[in-house]
Design a protein around this motif. Structure first.
Motif, PDB file in Angstrom:
ATOM      1  N   VAL A 111       6.554 -18.739  -9.470  1.00 19.09           N
ATOM      2  CA  VAL A 111       7.404 -19.886  -9.771  1.00 19.09           C
ATOM      3  C   VAL A 111       6.491 -21.006 -10.280  1.00 19.09           C
ATOM      4  CG1 VAL A 111       9.061 -21.547  -8.808  1.00 19.09           C
ATOM      5  CG2 VAL A 111       8.942 -19.225  -7.853  1.00 19.09           C
ATOM      6  N   GLN A 112       6.835 -21.573 -11.424  1.00 17.77           N
ATOM      7  CA  GLN A 112       6.084 -22.737 -11.933  1.00 17.77           C
ATOM      8  C   GLN A 112       6.829 -23.995 -11.507  1.00 17.77           C
ATOM      9  OE1 GLN A 112       4.896 -22.585 -16.079  1.00 17.77           O
ATOM     10  NE2 GLN A 112       5.019 -24.832 -16.229  1.00 17.77           N
ATOM     11  N   ILE A 113       6.099 -24.912 -10.875  1.00 23.12           N
ATOM     12  CA  ILE A 113       6.737 -26.066 -10.225  1.00 23.12           C
ATOM     13  C   ILE A 113       6.166 -27.369 -10.780  1.00 23.12           C
ATOM     14  CG2 ILE A 113       7.056 -27.223  -7.988  1.00 23.12           C
ATOM     15  CD1 ILE A 113       6.417 -24.357  -6.740  1.00 23.12           C
ATOM     16  N   ASP A 114       7.045 -28.255 -11.240  1.00 19.84           N
ATOM     17  CA  ASP A 114       6.620 -29.622 -11.562  1.00 19.84           C
ATOM     18  C   ASP A 114       6.593 -30.405 -10.262  1.00 19.84           C
ATOM     19  OD1 ASP A 114       6.261 -29.265 -14.220  1.00 19.84           O
ATOM     20  OD2 ASP A 114       8.059 -30.367 -14.876  1.00 19.84           O
ATOM     21  N   ILE A 115       5.445 -30.952  -9.909  1.00 23.87           N
ATOM     22  CA  ILE A 115       5.315 -31.601  -8.601  1.00 23.87           C
ATOM     23  C   ILE A 115       5.874 -33.023  -8.655  1.00 23.87           C
ATOM     24  CG2 ILE A 115       3.686 -32.312  -6.794  1.00 23.87           C
ATOM     25  CD1 ILE A 115       1.889 -29.979  -7.648  1.00 23.87           C
ATOM     26  N   LEU A 116       6.757 -33.329  -7.701  1.00 17.99           N
ATOM     27  CA  LEU A 116       7.348 -34.669  -7.619  1.00 17.99           C
ATOM     28  C   LEU A 116       6.590 -35.533  -6.615  1.00 17.99           C
ATOM     29  CD1 LEU A 116      11.095 -33.535  -7.547  1.00 17.99           C
ATOM     30  CD2 LEU A 116       9.860 -34.532  -9.489  1.00 17.99           C
ATOM     31  N   PHE A 117       6.320 -34.955  -5.433  1.00 16.65           N
ATOM     32  CA  PHE A 117       5.662 -35.709  -4.359  1.00 16.65           C
ATOM     33  C   PHE A 117       4.640 -34.822  -3.665  1.00 16.65           C
ATOM     34  CE2 PHE A 117       9.996 -37.427  -4.733  1.00 16.65           C
ATOM     35  CZ  PHE A 117       9.686 -38.757  -5.019  1.00 16.65           C
ATOM     36  N   CYS A 118       3.550 -35.461  -3.194  1.00 16.89           N
ATOM     37  CA  CYS A 118       2.584 -34.716  -2.377  1.00 16.89           C
ATOM     38  C   CYS A 118       2.097 -35.615  -1.245  1.00 16.89           C
ATOM     39  CB  CYS A 118       1.402 -34.254  -3.234  1.00 16.89           C
ATOM     40  SG  CYS A 118       0.266 -33.208  -2.296  1.00 16.89           S
ATOM     41  N   GLY A 119       2.193 -35.122  -0.017  1.00 18.59           N
ATOM     42  CA  GLY A 119       1.731 -35.865   1.149  1.00 18.59           C
ATOM     43  C   GLY A 119       0.206 -35.875   1.213  1.00 18.59           C
ATOM     44  N   VAL A 120      -0.317 -36.856   1.951  1.00 16.84           N
ATOM     45  CA  VAL A 120      -1.772 -37.016   2.113  1.00 16.84           C
ATOM     46  C   VAL A 120      -2.121 -36.698   3.564  1.00 16.84           C
ATOM     47  CG1 VAL A 120      -3.700 -38.646   1.975  1.00 16.84           C
ATOM     48  CG2 VAL A 120      -1.816 -38.787   0.318  1.00 16.84           C
ATOM     49  N   CYS A 121      -2.789 -35.565   3.753  1.00 13.61           N
ATOM     50  CA  CYS A 121      -3.125 -35.081   5.094  1.00 13.61           C
ATOM     51  C   CYS A 121      -4.564 -35.469   5.428  1.00 13.61           C
ATOM     52  CB  CYS A 121      -2.981 -33.560   5.096  1.00 13.61           C
ATOM     53  SG  CYS A 121      -3.350 -32.781   6.678  1.00 13.61           S
ATOM     54  N   HIS A 122      -4.844 -35.682   6.713  1.00 10.22           N
ATOM     55  CA  HIS A 122      -6.241 -35.988   7.080  1.00 10.22           C
ATOM     56  C   HIS A 122      -7.159 -34.827   6.693  1.00 10.22           C
ATOM     57  CE1 HIS A 122      -8.564 -38.988   9.616  1.00 10.22           C
ATOM     58  NE2 HIS A 122      -9.474 -38.115   9.236  1.00 10.22           N
ATOM     59  N   SER A 123      -6.619 -33.616   6.622  1.00  8.78           N
ATOM     60  CA  SER A 123      -7.427 -32.462   6.197  1.00  8.78           C
ATOM     61  C   SER A 123      -7.931 -32.652   4.757  1.00  8.78           C
ATOM     62  CB  SER A 123      -6.624 -31.168   6.262  1.00  8.78           C
ATOM     63  OG  SER A 123      -6.149 -30.954   7.564  1.00  8.78           O
ATOM     64  N   ASP A 124      -7.156 -33.346   3.925  1.00  8.78           N
ATOM     65  CA  ASP A 124      -7.607 -33.602   2.548  1.00  8.78           C
ATOM     66  C   ASP A 124      -8.929 -34.372   2.586  1.00  8.78           C
ATOM     67  OD1 ASP A 124      -5.146 -32.504   1.924  1.00  8.78           O
ATOM     68  OD2 ASP A 124      -4.225 -34.396   1.283  1.00  8.78           O
ATOM     69  N   LEU A 125      -8.954 -35.377   3.442  1.00 12.38           N
ATOM     70  CA  LEU A 125     -10.148 -36.211   3.567  1.00 12.38           C
ATOM     71  C   LEU A 125     -11.318 -35.409   4.145  1.00 12.38           C
ATOM     72  CD1 LEU A 125     -11.175 -39.085   3.222  1.00 12.38           C
ATOM     73  CD2 LEU A 125     -10.116 -39.686   5.395  1.00 12.38           C
ATOM     74  N   HIS A 126     -11.054 -34.628   5.215  1.00 14.37           N
ATOM     75  CA  HIS A 126     -12.116 -33.777   5.780  1.00 14.37           C
ATOM     76  C   HIS A 126     -12.718 -32.891   4.689  1.00 14.37           C
ATOM     77  CE1 HIS A 126     -11.436 -34.572  10.045  1.00 14.37           C
ATOM     78  NE2 HIS A 126     -10.223 -34.047  10.069  1.00 14.37           N
ATOM     79  N   GLN A 127     -11.857 -32.315   3.857  1.00 10.86           N
ATOM     80  CA  GLN A 127     -12.350 -31.333   2.889  1.00 10.86           C
ATOM     81  C   GLN A 127     -13.034 -31.991   1.694  1.00 10.86           C
ATOM     82  OE1 GLN A 127     -10.431 -27.409   3.038  1.00 10.86           O
ATOM     83  NE2 GLN A 127      -8.575 -28.565   3.417  1.00 10.86           N
ATOM     84  N   ILE A 128     -12.506 -33.126   1.238  1.00 10.99           N
ATOM     85  CA  ILE A 128     -13.182 -33.833   0.134  1.00 10.99           C
ATOM     86  C   ILE A 128     -14.594 -34.191   0.563  1.00 10.99           C
ATOM     87  CG2 ILE A 128     -13.237 -36.002  -1.173  1.00 10.99           C
ATOM     88  CD1 ILE A 128     -10.120 -35.974  -0.808  1.00 10.99           C
ATOM     89  N   ARG A 129     -14.736 -34.637   1.814  1.00 11.50           N
ATOM     90  CA  ARG A 129     -16.049 -35.113   2.290  1.00 11.50           C
ATOM     91  C   ARG A 129     -16.934 -33.997   2.834  1.00 11.50           C
ATOM     92  NH1 ARG A 129     -15.346 -40.291   5.943  1.00 11.50           N
ATOM     93  NH2 ARG A 129     -15.018 -38.627   7.449  1.00 11.50           N
ATOM     94  N   ASN A 130     -16.439 -32.757   2.723  1.00 14.56           N
ATOM     95  CA  ASN A 130     -17.171 -31.592   3.203  1.00 14.56           C
ATOM     96  C   ASN A 130     -17.462 -31.647   4.706  1.00 14.56           C
ATOM     97  OD1 ASN A 130     -18.304 -29.061   2.949  1.00 14.56           O
ATOM     98  ND2 ASN A 130     -20.320 -29.808   2.322  1.00 14.56           N
TER      99      ASN A 130
END
Ligand code: NAP
Ligand code: ZN
Length: 350
Positions: free
Chosen positions: A31-50
């Motif tokens: 399924v190809q999806i146009d993204i409308l909204f995306c939540g910001v999880c603390h895991s995003d920050l953990h992973q960006i900062r390695n």
């Protein structure tokens, strides 16, 4: 190939910045999806900062995705163009091991494919997440969003929602049970809503006195200041279940002491470094358990979304533009999130 406009981290120390890349051409079961909204999880920050020492760059974070199906492969049965759909923390798994067969794809024995910061099953392509305009996902990892829910406020259900719903169901939070939620952030505030909806007696443990009124509004029966030993002591031997969502290392003994016989302390918070090991006698006396839990499988995630549709449960959110992501992370690090940032993907276009 669908072209994705996105924000990506190029290294552990660089700020997120605009990034363009190609998604795969949809396969027959995609399924190809146009993204409308995306939540910001603390895991995003953990992973960006390695923080977890396994980061792969460039990294487009985001695993709380709600969007519109714009193209479906010829073998896709559950979705059609125009449907409002969602994608959570995983986009593939082997499908054949005992865990996958039990609908617990998050524990796939050959390793599930997280929505971002992973190689796809081909071992070559980096998976890239929802801070982007478009995503292509196998039908069996796409979910349906109940029509009555606000779409921006539903996005956090895909991680914060299922990560709290699943253990609360597994350890049977419900009538007659006293349940504690540690940390009132993205995960914690969803935990409070679910524990209350399941009929449990709910207490919030917080380090932020300013969140007391919100905790009660969100459904807690009582609020305990976790830094106040006297306040903690009042609840000794009283909890059946405590769910710990804190993103930083801390003393677990303080919570084990509050469990009653056969009580369980379950960790979902995933700090950069381990908590100090708890004292053995705090487990032996009272036959207590220390456990962990990871998101949820696809079947349970759909069940959770349907439950939220029926009970009209969504996340309390602050809608932001993608250009404001750095400030959102700064506030997250200060425990100042009320109670989930959600990115409006329209902002990608300026
Ligand atoms: P969040 O919104 O930042 O909330 C975390 C809350 O923990 C804060 O609001 C704060 O609540 C408390 N806290 C933070 N630092 C603390 C400290 N130093 N001492 C005591 N309390 C502190 O984060 P989130 O998105 O809910 O994620 C929480 C954690 O769960 C992260 O580590 C994330 O990676 C992890 N996670 C795990 C799973 C899983 O499947 N197991 C899934 C998603 C996320 P108070 O102000 O109330 O104290
Ligand atoms: Zn998450």
């Amino acid at each position: 190939m669908p072209k994705a406009l996105a924000y990506a981290a190029q290294s552990a120390t660089s700020a997120l910045a605009p990034y363009t890349f190609d998604r795969r051409e949809p396969r027959p079961d995609d399924v190809q999806i146009d993204i409308l909204f995306c939540g910001v999880c603390h895991s995003d920050l953990h992973q960006i900062r390695n923080d977890w020492k396994n980061s792969l760059y460039p990294m487009v974070p985001g695993h709380e995705i709600v969007g519109r199906a714009v193209k479906v492969g010829k073998d896709v049965k559950k979705f059609k163009e125009g449907d409002i759909v969602a994608v959570g923390c995983l986009v593939d798994s082997c499908g054949a091991c005992p865990e996958c067969k039990d609908h617990l794809e998050q524990f796939c024995n050959s390793g599930m494919v997280p929505t971002y910061n992973s190689y796809e099953r081909d071992g070559k392509t980096l998976s890239q997440g929802g801070y982007s305009s478009v995503i292509v996902v196998k039908e069996s990892f796409v979910l349906k969003v109940p029509a009555n829910l606000d779409l921006a406020a539903a996005a956090p259900l895909l991680c914060a929602g299922i990560t709290t719903y699943s253990p609360l169901r597994h350890w049977q939070a419900g009538p007659g049970k006293k349940v504690g939620i540690v940390g009132l952030g993205g995960l914690g505030h969803m935990g409070v809503k679910f524990a209350r909806a399941f009929g449990a007696q709910v207490a919030v443990f917080t380090t932020s006195p300013s969140k007391k009124a919100d905790a009660l509004r969100l459904g807690a029966h009582e609020v305990i200041m976790s830094k106040d030993p006297e306040d903690m002591k009042k609840h000794a031997h009283s909890f059946d279940f405590i769910l710990d969502t804190v993103a930083a290392p801390h003393d677990l003994n303080a919570y084990l002491a509050l469990l009653r016989r056969d009580g369980t302390l379950t960790l979902v918070g995933a700090p950069e470094t381990n908590h100090p090991a708890p004292e053995v006698f705090n487990l032996i006396f009272g036959r207590k358990r220390l456990a962990g839990s990871l998101i949820g499988g696809l079947k349970e995630t759909q069940e959770m979304l349907d439950f939220c549709g029926k009970q009209n449960i969504t996340s309390d959110i602050e809608l932001i533009k993608i250009q404001d992501i750095a400030q959102a992370y700064e506030r997250m690090l200060k425990s100042d999130v009320k109670y989930r940032f959600v990115i409006d993907m329209k902002s990608l276009k300026g």
